[in-house]
Design an enzyme around this catalytic site. Structure first.
Site, PDB file in Angstrom:
ATOM      1  N   HIS A  11       0.835  -1.210   0.000  1.00 35.79           N
ATOM      2  CA  HIS A  11       0.000   0.000   0.000  1.00 35.79           C
ATOM      3  C   HIS A  11       0.864   1.252   0.000  1.00 35.79           C
ATOM      4  O   HIS A  11       0.920   1.976  -0.973  1.00 35.79           O
ATOM      5  CB  HIS A  11      -0.959  -0.015   1.200  1.00 35.79           C
ATOM      6  CG  HIS A  11      -1.820   1.208   1.281  1.00 35.79           C
ATOM      7  ND1 HIS A  11      -1.893   1.995   2.403  1.00 35.79           N
ATOM      8  CD2 HIS A  11      -2.627   1.782   0.362  1.00 35.79           C
ATOM      9  CE1 HIS A  11      -2.716   3.008   2.175  1.00 35.79           C
ATOM     10  NE2 HIS A  11      -3.182   2.896   0.949  1.00 35.79           N
ATOM     11  N   HIS A  71      -2.171   1.160   7.917  1.00 38.34           N
ATOM     12  CA  HIS A  71      -3.587   1.342   7.566  1.00 38.34           C
ATOM     13  C   HIS A  71      -4.336   0.014   7.597  1.00 38.34           C
ATOM     14  O   HIS A  71      -5.383  -0.125   7.003  1.00 38.34           O
ATOM     15  CB  HIS A  71      -3.735   1.984   6.183  1.00 38.34           C
ATOM     16  CG  HIS A  71      -2.879   3.198   5.958  1.00 38.34           C
ATOM     17  ND1 HIS A  71      -1.731   3.157   5.199  1.00 38.34           N
ATOM     18  CD2 HIS A  71      -2.995   4.461   6.415  1.00 38.34           C
ATOM     19  CE1 HIS A  71      -1.175   4.369   5.191  1.00 38.34           C
ATOM     20  NE2 HIS A  71      -1.909   5.171   5.923  1.00 38.34           N
TER      21      HIS A  71
HETATM   22  S1  FES Z   1       1.157   1.045   4.307  1.00 37.04           S
HETATM   23 FE1  FES Z   1       0.325  -0.851   4.809  1.00 37.04          FE
HETATM   24  S2  FES Z   1      -1.792  -0.504   4.847  1.00 37.04           S
HETATM   25 FE2  FES Z   1      -0.978   1.422   4.283  1.00 37.04          FE
END
Ligand code: FES
Ligand code: SF4
Lengths: 855, 163
Positions: free
Chosen positions: B92, B109
């Protein structure tokens, strides 16, 4: 070895790659994105590229620059050449700051490519013939619709034309397309049988707030970082409005916004980590993520289905008894005459406090202690006597609840009673599902039963044999309308009756002869001519007579606002629409102009005038034309409440292109002193949106039990479970794009059901089994997840899925005040299904999606 | 670093993870060749269920984990096809992933990846599944070798050559 095609390098855009600004095509958050397009064979370098990022270095965590496998695609333009397409989250957007969700992160994968997963986009108008659909020209399609619509109106009246169109923004829709549809149906056709995307009528889902003088989008993203307390009421923000949660709510819970609070708050006012009150029958991922951050700052109330307005009134009564309100504010900003009604019916001041709370406990299933704690978190002044700042956001759990009007009104009133509107860190409104972009001529039904309503139920009209033409735009009612099995059956029958008549002796190819035969069929049968206008074939389009290909996101210039800041931005065109697909506004203009010509030829000036004003040449012209609907927007800051929430008068596409990801917040006003256009950050600081500027109170109904459509199941042992529905983080709406993306379909391969371990044990169900969910309205086969998200006695299903809809279990009940359905509650039986779908089970994850704990 | 001890692997990884976390980073020592190196990362004999070995691959800036998940997994090696390996940079926005109970969890997140299902994001924000390391088992010795990566490692324009 990989389940999907993987990449281990990505193409680099050269410095001179084409660059466009856009906004995510999906949810209410409206994350900003930047789009890069460059010839397939050209490449930038690690050091010199259009991203202006040094790609020779390992990217840092949370740097705000992400470019992943799912953010790239190769498209073909009308010139026959292939281009790289990169769609990456905008770091400079204050909405997402480079963050993105699993939905928006796949924007690039949804782009049309002639050989990829989206290759079945609609390219030509399709007419249903004896053996299925055949491609026809736009000229013929327009002639058929225009002639048929005119003849039908002339012979059977305007109400013989019924429509079901989206009214929102994003997804390649927005102000332009809404104005096009509005001009055609509301000024031209003038039918009363209008309905809005999934629902059966043409209505607002929040008249309970608007008729109080408070539009539901009255806050800013900053308020989520400034609030002392955030209330999420029937609103699963982490999974549904993801980046709003991760960029604005989460930092507040973690204490990351304390400095911002100190800057905004009064001197001496306490500024701490935020608290969150989650009111939801389900322990959803928003609850468990919040608990993982800080369990002691999370309060989770789980009311019985349908009882939320009783709970809202109880919290208000607790605030009242504790004097957690500002009398001056109430007297200055609210209507004290109607306040009496609120006091007697909603607060029930005649009933002793203890007895009132005991009743509320019994109805809602929430304990007095929980209610008192929640009320304190919402309304109790902070140390030093400072008013608490609470932001309350509700969504489908409220608007699609039983008694839509009273639910929304009760929550709005709780917030105004406690002065949690119009101050930094406060606000009360919708979390939102999609983005917005509504501009249309006045609707035939202006409001609820208290304001000229309720609007007509188009589902009942169509299933009852009403209407001759049913025009469906960018919505799939076979999946999404409540009680969908009955709806589908009825429409299919009427469509087939028409087809059978046309088929008898052959379906004419010449448009004139074709229309003549349809008109003949209207006299002999109850036939329904359904038009479906969309980007793909849909479940509903199988029974259409004509399918029209629409342009999608990025294939035309659109504008929309997001929900959490009313931020108006441009969604620029960066690629061609497939085949001959056209923007919705253009399709409606083609038909409208043709009808105008037909009436002019008849010498019918009055009717020709109704269809005039659709001669637009560009998207920018449509946008500018729609702005006239907003009237005079010269207003000072203190007069903002009288402006309509989405007013953009004076703003142009060119201006928005310049503003890029910064955008401008509606309502936009023209400042009388400077003549400049000014956006509005937060609403209702100075007055409300009623004629006299005062908030109008309303005495809600008392609890009288469940409506007949649901009451029939109560105490019936065949249907022991309460049933509610919701969404999955992964997929958007009916999965129209996502069902084509292999990763998404592997992750959510089937409709699924969540059931509590106690109930699962009794039914001998375990995670990965299949179960049949059923009641008298319909049934669905679903993949089972056993987890603690639901309570014993309550099961949860995904609302929409391409492989089966749970909406066929919902009843035909609508709130008599607003005609809004209760999508979120009914009762069902559940039984184990012994068949297995091994292939799906092998690739789907069976881990529990609300458990984030690590050892 | 073909014969480095497990302990040393752990040290290397936490050091580079720390570097990433502090936002300092450093110029990648990109592999010179265009093909993935073969690197010994552990031995199947002493890899108990849920035991993890942290290592870096294909270069020092790319933390990975080798784990025995105790059930058949996509790309798994060993008798039960239960030993798999993944990049531990969240796809992500690049935060470190923690292995726990059959999944990789990101606390930035809250994305969660199922290690038995090809690194599928079964919950959370990451639109790209986490990159999986291709493993080879030497039947005679029980040694496990990393020999490729399927899927893009976060923060890179290419897994091997950052230029
Ligand atoms: S960096 Fe892993 S969920 Fe956003
Ligand atoms: S949170 Fe919403 S707007 Fe943002 S990327 Fe995801 S779907 Fe798009």
């Amino acid at each position: 070895m990989s389940l999907t095609k993987r990449k281990d390098t990505l193409p680099i855009p050269p410095v001179d790659a084409e660059r466009y600004t856009t906004v995510c095509q999906y949810c209410s958050v409206g994350c900003g994105y930047n789009v890069f397009v460059w010839p397939e064979k050209r490449s930038g370098t690690a050091k010199s590229n259009a991203f202006h990022v040094d790609l020779s270095k390992q990217g840092q965590l949370m740097s705000g620059f992400s470019y992943t496998e799912t953010m790239h695609n190769v498209i073909t333009r009308k010139n026959g050449n292939r281009y790289n397409l990169a769609i990456i989250p905008a770091k400079e957007s204050r909405i997402n700051k480079g963050d993105y969700s699993i939905r928006g992160g796949t924007n690039a994968l949804t782009a049309y490519t002639p050989t990829g997963v989206t290759k079945d986009r609609l390219k030509y108008p399709l007419l249903r013939k004896e053996n299925g659909f055949v491609a026809i020209s736009w000229d013929d399609a327009v002639e058929i619709i225009a002639t048929l619509t005119k003849s039908s109106m002339d012979k059977y009246g305007a109400d013989s034309v019924a429509m079901k169109f989206y009214d929102h923004g994003s997804s390649g829709l927005g102000f332009e397309d809404n104005w096009g549809a509005g001009k055609f149906f509301l000024s031209g056709v003038k039918t009363q049988y209008l309905s809005i995307h999934n629902r059966p009528a043409y209505n607002s889902e929040v008249w309970g707030s608007r008729e109080r003088g408070m539009h539901e989008l009255n806050y800013d993203v900053d308020d989520a970082r400034l609030a002392d307390t955030i209330v999420l009421w029937g609103a699963n923000a982490y999974e549904g409005a993801t980046v709003f949660y991760t960029e604005h709510i989460m930092p507040n819970l973690q204490g990351g916004s304390i400095d911002e609070k100190k800057r905004e708050f009064a001197s001496g006012e306490p500024a701490e980590e935020g608290r969150i009150v989650i009111i939801d029958p389900r322990k959803n991922a928003t609850t468990t993520v919040s608990q993982d951050i800080s369990a002691e700052r999370v309060l989770h109330l789980r009311p019985n289905l349908g009882t939320d307005w009783i709970l809202a009134n109880a919290l208000a009564r607790i605030a009242w008894e504790n004097n957690w309100y500002d009398k001056d504010y109430l007297q200055k900003r609210t209507d004290m005459k109607t306040f009496e009604d609120y006091k007697s019916k909603s607060l029930e001041l005649a009933k002793p406090f203890a007895a009132f709370l005991a009743d509320a406990e019994k109805i809602t299933g929430v304990s007095r202690k929980e209610m008192e704690e929640a009320a304190a978190w919402i309304a109790k002044p902070k140390t030093g006597g400072f008013e608490r700042r609470t932001l309350t956001l509700y969504e489908k759990g409220i608007i699609w609840n039983m008694k839509n009007y009273d639910q929304v009104a009760a929550i709005a009133q709780l917030n105004v009673l406690t002065h949690n509107v119009g101050r930094p860190g406060t606000g009360c409104g919708r979390l939102g599902g999609h983005q917005e972009g509504y501009v249309r001529p006045g609707a035939p039904t202006p409001g609820s039963i208290y304001a000229g309503g309720p609007p007509k139920n188009v589902d009942k009209y169509i299933t009852g044999g009403g209407g001759k033409i049913y025009w469906v735009g960018a919505t799939d009612p076979y999946l999404s309308t409540p009680n969908s099995k009955f709806f589908k059956k009825s429409v299919k029958k009427r469509a087939n009756n028409l087809l059978d008549y046309l088929d008898n002796g052959g379906i004419p190819s010449d448009p004139k002869a074709y229309v003549a035969k349809v008109l003949e069929a209207y006299e002999k049968t109850d036939g329904l001519f359904m038009i479906v206008q969309d980007i793909y074939k849909t479940h509903t389009s199988e029974d259409a007579m004509l399918i029209l290909p629409a342009a999608g996101w990025g294939e035309a210039v659109d504008t929309s606002i997001n929900c959490h800041s009313r931020l108006l931005r441009i969604y620029d065109k960066f690629m061609d629409a497939p085949g001959e697909a056209l923007p919705d506004w253009k399709i409606l203009a083609l038909v409208g102009n043709k009808i105008k010509a037909l009436y002019t030829a008849d010498g019918n000036k009055e009717m020709a005038a109704r269809f005039s004003g659709m001669e637009w040449k560009t998207d920018a012209e449509v946008f500018a034309d729609g702005a006239q609907e907003f009237g005079d927007n010269r207003a000072t800051e203190t007069e903002e409440a009288r402006l309509s929430a989405e007013c953009y008068k004076g703003v142009t596409h060119a201006m928005l292109r310049k503003l890029g990801n910064e955008g401008i917040q509606t309502p936009v006003r023209q400042d009388p002193a400077t003549g400049k256009l000014v956006g509005t950050k937060r609403r209702y600081q100075y007055s409300f949106a009623s004629k006299d500027g005062l908030f109008k109170w309303y005495g809600t109904d008392a609890w009288t039990g469940y409506p007949a459509e649901i009451a029939k199941y109560i105490n019936n042992p065949t249907y022991p479970f309460w049933f509610t529905t919701g969404r999955s983080q992964h997929v958007w709406q009916t999965m129209y794009h996502d069902k084509r993306i292999p990763e998404k379909l592997m992750t959510v391969p089937l409709p699924y059901l969540e059931i509590h371990p106690d109930d699962a044990g009794k039914l001998n169900l375990k995670t990965g089994d299949m179960a049949e969910v059923f009641n008298e309205e319909g049934s669905c086969l679903a993949l089972v997840y056993v987890n603690d998200a639901t309570k014993p006695g309550l099961v949860f299903g995904i609302m929409y899925h391409a492989k089966g809809t749970m909406n066929n279990l919902t009843s035909s009940y609508t709130d008599p005040k607003t005609t809004i359905p209760w999508y979120k509650g009914t009762k069902v039986g559940v039984k184990k299904y012994n068949g297995k779908l091994d292939d799906a089970i092998k690739t789907v994850s069976l881990l529990s999606n609300n458990d984030f704990r690590t050892q | 670093m073909s014969d480095i001890s497990r302990r040393k692997f752990l040290q290397t990884t936490s050091a580079s993870a720390l570097l990433l976390f502090s936002g300092l980073g450093r110029e990648s020592q990109a592999a010179s060749a265009q093909s993935y190196p073969s690197r010994k990362i552990g031995n199947i004999k002493n890899l108990k269920v849920n035991e993890q070995i942290a290592f870096t691959y294909p270069d020092d800036n790319s933390p990975c984990v080798l784990v025995n998940v105790g059930q058949e997994a996509f790309g798994g090696i060993g008798k039960g096809k239960s030993v798999v390996s993944f990049s531990t940079l969240c796809t992500h926005m690049g935060c470190p992933l923690t292995y726990s109970d059959g999944r990789l969890v990101c606390k930035c997140h809250y994305s969660m990846f199922d290690v038995s299902r090809n690194g599928q994001t079964y919950q959370g924000l990451a639109s790209q599944w986490v990159a999986q390391v291709v493993l080879r088992l030497d039947a005679a010795t029980g040694n496990i070798y990393a020999e490729g990566v399927e899927g893009l490692i976060y923060g890179r324009i290419g897994n091997l050559k950052l230029s």
